[in-house]
Design a protein around this motif. Structure first.
Motif, mmCIF file in Angstrom:
data_model
loop_
_atom_site.group_PDB
_atom_site.id
_atom_site.type_symbol
_atom_site.label_atom_id
_atom_site.label_comp_id
_atom_site.label_asym_id
_atom_site.label_seq_id
_atom_site.Cartn_x
_atom_site.Cartn_y
_atom_site.Cartn_z
ATOM 1 N N SER A 121 36.753 41.358 55.858
ATOM 2 C CA SER A 121 35.559 41.564 55.261
ATOM 3 C C SER A 121 35.685 41.223 53.681
ATOM 4 C CB SER A 121 34.919 42.843 55.287
ATOM 5 O OG SER A 121 35.806 43.951 54.785
ATOM 6 N N TRP A 122 37.093 41.767 53.126
ATOM 7 C CA TRP A 122 37.220 41.393 51.706
ATOM 8 C C TRP A 122 37.782 39.895 51.659
ATOM 9 C CZ3 TRP A 122 35.690 44.410 47.985
ATOM 10 C CH2 TRP A 122 34.937 45.867 48.376
ATOM 11 N N THR A 123 36.794 38.971 51.389
ATOM 12 C CA THR A 123 37.323 37.598 51.562
ATOM 13 C C THR A 123 38.278 36.998 50.367
ATOM 14 O OG1 THR A 123 35.145 36.920 50.374
ATOM 15 C CG2 THR A 123 35.139 36.959 52.970
ATOM 16 N N ALA B 223 41.087 38.086 47.327
ATOM 17 C CA ALA B 223 41.820 39.162 46.741
ATOM 18 C C ALA B 223 42.852 38.592 45.620
ATOM 19 C CB ALA B 223 42.440 39.886 47.739
ATOM 20 N N GLN C 165 34.197 48.638 39.183
ATOM 21 C CA GLN C 165 33.659 47.665 40.245
ATOM 22 C C GLN C 165 32.405 47.045 39.510
ATOM 23 O OE1 GLN C 165 31.614 49.742 43.436
ATOM 24 N NE2 GLN C 165 31.682 51.761 42.290
ATOM 25 N N HIS D 232 35.650 34.308 42.489
ATOM 26 C CA HIS D 232 35.517 35.976 42.649
ATOM 27 C C HIS D 232 33.984 36.141 41.766
ATOM 28 C CE1 HIS D 232 39.376 37.673 43.869
ATOM 29 N NE2 HIS D 232 39.703 36.287 43.785
ATOM 30 N N SER E 155 32.908 42.914 43.118
ATOM 31 C CA SER E 155 34.389 42.955 42.880
ATOM 32 C C SER E 155 34.755 44.160 42.572
ATOM 33 C CB SER E 155 34.946 41.873 41.620
ATOM 34 O OG SER E 155 34.655 40.561 42.116
ATOM 35 N N LEU F 297 39.809 43.139 44.383
ATOM 36 C CA LEU F 297 39.156 42.591 45.873
ATOM 37 C C LEU F 297 37.605 42.283 45.742
ATOM 38 C CD1 LEU F 297 40.665 45.810 47.873
ATOM 39 C CD2 LEU F 297 41.653 43.483 47.895
ATOM 40 N N SER F 298 37.384 41.175 46.398
ATOM 41 C CA SER F 298 36.172 40.738 46.389
ATOM 42 C C SER F 298 35.326 40.407 47.562
ATOM 43 C CB SER F 298 35.911 39.498 45.404
ATOM 44 O OG SER F 298 36.297 39.671 43.893
ATOM 45 N N ARG F 299 33.904 40.565 47.778
ATOM 46 C CA ARG F 299 32.968 40.067 48.870
ATOM 47 C C ARG F 299 31.849 39.942 48.363
ATOM 48 N NH1 ARG F 299 33.502 45.870 52.471
ATOM 49 N NH2 ARG F 299 32.294 46.926 51.141
ATOM 50 N N CYS G 99 29.560 49.622 49.124
ATOM 51 C CA CYS G 99 31.020 50.044 49.162
ATOM 52 C C CYS G 99 30.883 51.813 48.881
ATOM 53 C CB CYS G 99 32.095 49.604 48.173
ATOM 54 S SG CYS G 99 33.611 49.957 48.329
ATOM 55 N N LEU H 46 40.636 51.893 50.344
ATOM 56 C CA LEU H 46 41.004 50.981 49.442
ATOM 57 C C LEU H 46 42.080 51.395 48.384
ATOM 58 C CD1 LEU H 46 37.755 48.866 48.868
ATOM 59 C CD2 LEU H 46 39.656 48.259 50.359
#
Length: 559
Positions: A230-232, A234, A284, A298, A303, A323-325, A330, A338
């Motif tokens: 899910s965290w596409t 990084a 974040q 990103h 992020s 980490l980014s998605r 979150c 995380l």
């Protein structure tokens, strides 16, 4: 139903209150209790209660108001389900399909049992009105209303009660669906977190024994890509030469090694990576600009940046895990997971540092052992050889020129070998660095016969490991001057800047080192510099002397 204008206005007001309560509330019990009380007020009735049921095997009393003492004081016995609907006449009629609309009065089996068993005051109640709560054919429950002396309701009152009952039933069904959906979402999040924590532990096991930084970063990113898809996107960003530098990236194609230094150090408007690094806590943001060309993918995403450090060594931050998605949700539980993942990576980096220190300690011990052995054996033998050759000189007749020359050469060679050996022993034992890099270099230069001048700041701003490397490079440069430069004078200039430390070793000797010698010593100095991620440069023109310039990033405690 009230007919007087003021009563009519009151009725409209109460109906609106009931509608608002049903529409706004998600607490089922509170919603039904408030609605029941306002409904009794609207109909000018004394008591009422609501049963909810999901099938014909059970029902539940969810709200009641001003029950007669016989029912109130015997709730457990009279108002709870024991044998499905068979203990209740109104519920029996409801489930058998005989109550599809409001019924004016039903003889209450509960009140009858209370009277027969002398269970308390019933306030003269024997019957109640029952209004079904049914939505699109689905049985939701029953609304029962009663008042002493009230046996019948007008037709328009029953229509109103059926209308309100439909609203109540719809609200109950909507609330149940909401609770079911919420429960499913909670279960889905719980499953995700359980899997995520398990995967975080898998990642920790996979990287637990890796002692190479490039391999550590690649394996970590690969495991992240495989187990937390899910965290596409990084990235691992480390501090190198005073700049945060991306060293490993991952996207839907998988991990790759990069070396992308921060494009600008903007302390007034830092991106979330530098904020996390400087403030040493999680940052974040959504659609945040990043000061790295390799992290453009990103920027349109949500992020989250975690600083990489060890709590017991909080004065030093290694870098940042980014980490980014596409989704921004979150919660604190996922953030906790995380953070555990970032801690695993921090421990991996710390493990590498400790392993390097352990290897350095082994080298230190081996150097001490070798120095001790050389001093105790070879040094003594060379000294004995020097004394023997001197004794031979006194025994040989001066006329024997050839023999005398050999003995004198033997004396010279033994003295030079003894000097070189003592210099080597001194180099092998770095204890003298405790008195400082400049003092150690000055003493060494004096020991090998080089007249040395040094310019350096009081605080060099580099750590012990870096000083040790600079000491070895300085030693080798001074040795080269003593052996090859054709001069006994040298100078060392040291400069400390915010992000770099520079050491220059200069002489005005023969020069020509680049053209004539690529010695082991020069290669050694260059390799030692590169181990510190620094740069090594040597200029050496014939007749103009030699200058060696070593520039390394500042390695010191703190940020």
């Amino acid at each position: 139903m009230p007919s007087h204008p003021s009563k009519y206005q009151k009725a409209l007001h109460i109906q609106r209150e009931i509608s608002e309560t049903l529409n706004k509330n998600t607490d089922l019990q509170k919603m039904l209790q408030l609605s029941l009380e306002r409904l009794l007020d609207l109909m000018e009735l004394e008591t009422g209660w609501i049963f909810l049921t999901e099938d014909e095997t059970s029902y539940e009393l969810v709200s009641s108001h001003q029950l007669p003492p016989a029912l109130e004081n015997n709730r457990e016995q009279l108002m709870h389900c024991y044998e499905g609907y068979t203990d209740c006449a109104c519920l029996q009629l409801y489930w058998e399909g005989y109550m599809n609309q409001a019924v004016n009065h039903v003889k209450c089996a509960r009140l009858e049992e209370a009277i027969d068993n002398d269970m308390g005051e019933t306030r003269g109640l024997t019957h109640h009105a029952s209004i079904p709560l049914t939505i699109r054919g689905k049985k939701i429950g029953l609304l029962n209303l009663a008042s002493p002396g009230r046996r019948r309701f007008h037709e328009d009152e029953l229509v109103l009660l059926e209308t309100l009952a439909y609203q109540i039933g719809a609200a109950v069904e909507r609330t149940r669906l909401h609770l079911q959906q919420t429960e499913e979402e909670v279960h889905a999040i719980a499953r995700y977190l359980v899997d995520a924590y398990a995967n975080a532990e898998k990642i920790n096991r996979q990287i637990g024994n890796i002692l190479n930084r490039s391999e550590l970063f690649h394996r970590f990113m690969q495991e992240l890509h495989d187990h937390l898809p899910s965290w596409t996107n990084a990235a691992i960003i480390m501090m190198e030469r005073g700049r945060l530098t991306v060293q490993s990236c991952s996207d839907h194609h998988g991990p790759r090694e990069v070396f992308d230094a921060e494009q600008e150090i903007n302390l007034d408007q830092p991106d979330i990576v530098r904020q996390a690094y400087v403030h040493q806590h999680m940052i974040q943001g959504n659609e945040q600009p990043l000061h790295f060309s390799s992290l453009k993918d990103h920027e349109p995403l949500y992020s989250i940046a975690f600083p990489l450090f060890m709590p017991e060594r909080s004065e030093e931050t290694f870098g940042v895990l980014l980490l980014s998605r596409s989704t921004s949700l979150c919660d604190h539980l996922e953030m906790g997971m995380l953070e555990v993942l970032a801690n695993h990576l921090s421990m991996g980096i710390e493990r590498l540092r400790l392993h390097e220190e352990w290897e350095a300690l082994l080298v230190y011990k081996e150097r001490n052992r070798l120095a001790r052995d050389l001093h105790d054996s070879v040094n003594q033998k060379l000294f004995a050889l020097s004394l023997t050759s001197r004794g031979l000189q006194e025994l040989i007749d001066e006329k024997e020129n050839t023999t005398m020359e050999v003995v004198l050469e033997l004396q010279q060679l033994s003295r030079e070998a003894l000097t070189d050996l003592r210099s080597l022993i001194w180099q092998l034992r770095p204890d003298h660095l405790e008195q400082g890099l400049m003092t150690s270099l000055a003493e060494y230069a004096q020991k090998i016969g080089v007249e040395l001048s040094i310019e350096a700041p009081d605080d060099l701003g580099v750590n012990q490991s870096c000083q040790e490397t600079l000491w070895r490079i300085g030693q080798e440069a001074l040795n080269n001057i003593q052996k090859h430069a054709g001069t006994s004078k040298a100078a060392i200039i040291m400069q400390s800047e915010p992000h770099d430390f520079t050491m220059r070793v200069m002489d005005q000797g023969n020069g020509g080192a680049v053209e004539t010698r690529q010695s082991l010593g020069i290669r050694s100095m260059k390799e030692r510099t590169e181990e510190l991620q620094g740069s090594f440069q040597m200029t050496s023109e014939n007749g103009k002397g030699t200058t060696i310039t070593v520039r390394v990033p500042v390695h010191k405690k703190g940020r």
